[in-house]
Design a protein around this motif. Structure first.
Motif, short mmCIF file in Angstrom:
data_model
loop_
_atom_site.label_atom_id
_atom_site.label_comp_id
_atom_site.label_asym_id
_atom_site.label_seq_id
_atom_site.Cartn_x
_atom_site.Cartn_y
_atom_site.Cartn_z
N CYS A 64 46.85 6.84 29.98
CA CYS A 64 47.37 6.54 31.32
C CYS A 64 46.17 6.23 32.22
N ASP A 65 45.86 4.95 32.30
CA ASP A 65 44.71 4.50 33.09
C ASP A 65 45.03 3.11 33.64
N ASP A 66 44.02 2.33 33.96
CA ASP A 66 44.27 1.03 34.58
C ASP A 66 44.77 -0.02 33.59
N THR A 67 44.98 0.39 32.34
CA THR A 67 45.61 -0.52 31.36
C THR A 67 47.08 -0.13 31.12
N ALA A 68 47.63 0.69 31.98
CA ALA A 68 49.00 1.19 31.79
C ALA A 68 49.89 0.86 32.99
N ILE A 69 51.16 0.66 32.69
CA ILE A 69 52.22 0.58 33.70
C ILE A 69 53.11 1.80 33.49
N VAL A 70 53.43 2.49 34.58
CA VAL A 70 54.34 3.64 34.52
C VAL A 70 55.60 3.30 35.31
N ILE A 71 56.75 3.37 34.65
CA ILE A 71 58.03 3.20 35.32
C ILE A 71 58.61 4.59 35.54
N ALA A 72 58.79 4.95 36.81
CA ALA A 72 59.28 6.28 37.17
C ALA A 72 60.62 6.15 37.89
N CYS A 73 61.61 6.94 37.44
CA CYS A 73 62.97 6.82 37.97
C CYS A 73 63.48 8.13 38.53
N SER A 74 64.17 8.03 39.67
CA SER A 74 64.90 9.16 40.24
C SER A 74 65.96 8.58 41.17
N LEU A 75 67.20 8.98 41.00
CA LEU A 75 68.29 8.41 41.78
C LEU A 75 68.02 8.54 43.28
N GLY A 76 67.82 9.77 43.75
CA GLY A 76 67.56 9.98 45.16
C GLY A 76 66.12 9.76 45.56
N VAL A 83 58.24 12.61 41.35
CA VAL A 83 57.35 12.19 42.43
C VAL A 83 55.91 12.57 42.09
N ALA A 84 55.72 13.79 41.58
CA ALA A 84 54.37 14.23 41.20
C ALA A 84 53.81 13.38 40.07
N ALA A 85 54.67 12.99 39.13
CA ALA A 85 54.21 12.16 38.01
C ALA A 85 53.78 10.78 38.48
N ALA A 86 54.53 10.20 39.41
CA ALA A 86 54.15 8.90 39.96
C ALA A 86 52.81 8.97 40.67
N LYS A 87 52.64 10.04 41.46
CA LYS A 87 51.37 10.24 42.18
C LYS A 87 50.21 10.41 41.21
N LEU A 88 50.42 11.20 40.16
CA LEU A 88 49.38 11.43 39.16
C LEU A 88 49.01 10.13 38.44
N ALA A 89 50.01 9.36 38.08
CA ALA A 89 49.76 8.10 37.38
C ALA A 89 48.92 7.15 38.22
N ARG A 90 49.22 7.07 39.50
CA ARG A 90 48.43 6.21 40.39
C ARG A 90 47.00 6.72 40.50
N GLU A 91 46.83 8.05 40.57
CA GLU A 91 45.48 8.62 40.66
C GLU A 91 44.66 8.27 39.43
#
Length: 322
Positions: A64-76, A83-91
């Motif tokens: 999980c670095d700048d060669t990765a795309i992360v698709i994160a899903c949550s209805l609401g 949310v924490a996973a999305a933030k971590l992935a961007r970091e």
């Protein structure tokens, strides 16, 4: 933005994408699965990973670095773990695509790109999340590696909503029969295979355990004959979700065994609803989960009515700290 435009933009700034990760919880996690299944089935070079969000947070993958795309899903868009996973992935340098129903949500705020999907308007709208995630995967594969099924997948993406609305328009009588037959059951087992495996999973953990407080178990019917089939007996209740695709033979084998021992079995079969009349047969397996999910929703709305237990009723969720 649409999936094609999003991936075109990502490719301009990240031309060396090597990995596509899918991250979510509960029903949102299951809605990611057809896309991950598609990638595993068709990618030659691109890697994929499928994570429940908090496991991604506690044990993030090294790639999980700048060669990765992360698709994160949550209805609401406010599931804390996602949310924490999305933030971590961007970091870590990954590009994050947030899929949510709320453009103002924390998940949207932590995405580099956001797709806001419908939900309330119709049964088809409830499947916009799953369909858009699948199409994001198709675009990643096609733009970074090439995809022989691309035109057929676009065709399916455009026409699956019509298939869903057609199916739910005439399924009510069988849904009411299911509700009458199963309303007093204390446990219901759910099975499927292929791209629809996680629809069976979310039916078990969300619709039954969470929303109806009915004990349930789930398995891929390829695993059925490696332990779970020992409990089959007359009147043991099952819900079998049958695909229109390559793993259908696995579903049929499980059904034959259930019928052999007179288990109490309800089948929801994508072929019964003419899936291949709406999407090319070559890609029907990837759209089976959407059609079946729409039908399952009607079944469980009727079960909730028959049990006098609304799908919105909760004992713990949203009511206490956990």
């Amino acid at each position: 933005m649409q999936p094609k435009e999003i991936i075109e933009n990502i490719k301009k700034t990240h031309p060396n994408i090597q990995t596509l990760y899918f991250v979510g919880c509960g029903a949102s996690s299951s809605e990611l699965y057809p896309a991950e299944y598609f990638m595993r089935a068709n990618a030659h070079k691109l890697r994929t990973g499928y994570f429940t969000a908090n496991e991604f947070n506690y044990a993030p993958p090294a790639a999980c670095d700048d060669t990765a795309i992360v698709i994160a899903c949550s209805l609401g868009g406010n599931t804390p773990e996602t949310v924490a996973a999305a933030k971590l992935a961007r970091e870590k340098g990954a590009v994050v695509i947030s899929i949510t129903h709320d453009a103002a949500s924390p998940l949207a705020a932590n995405g580099d790109y956001v797709i806001v999907h419908g939900f309330e308007k119709s049964y088809a709208a409830k499947l916009e999340k799953m369909n858009n995630v699948l199409m994001l995967a198709v675009e990643v594969l096609n733009q970074y590696e090439g995809c022989e099924l691309y035109e057929d997948m676009v065709n399916g993406y455009l026409h699956i909503y019509d298939a869903i609305e057609n199916a739910v328009s005439y399924v009510l009588p069988s849904a009411k029969q299911f509700a009458e037959d199963y309303k007093d059951e204390s446990i219901i087992y759910v099975m499927s295979s292929g791209a629809t495996e996680r629809v069976a999973y979310s039916t078990s953990i969300c619709l039954l355990l969470e929303m109806q407080w009915v004990n349930s178990g789930f398995c891929n019917d390829g695993e059925f004959f490696h332990g779970p089939f020992e409990i089959v007996d007359k009147n043991v209740p099952y819900l079998l979700l049958m695909n229109d695709g390559r793993t259908r033979a696995m579903d049929s084998r499980a059904l034959d065994f259930l019928n052999r021992f007179d288990a109490k079995t309800t089948v929801i079969d994508a072929k019964d609803f003419g899936l291949s009349n709406y999407v090319p047969a070559s890609v029907a397996e990837y759209f089976s989960p959407m059609l079946i999910t729409g039908v399952v929703r009607v079944y469980f709305e009727q079960l909730a009515i028959a049990r006098n237990h609304p799908l919105s009723q909760r004992r713990y969720m949203w009511k206490l700290e956990y």
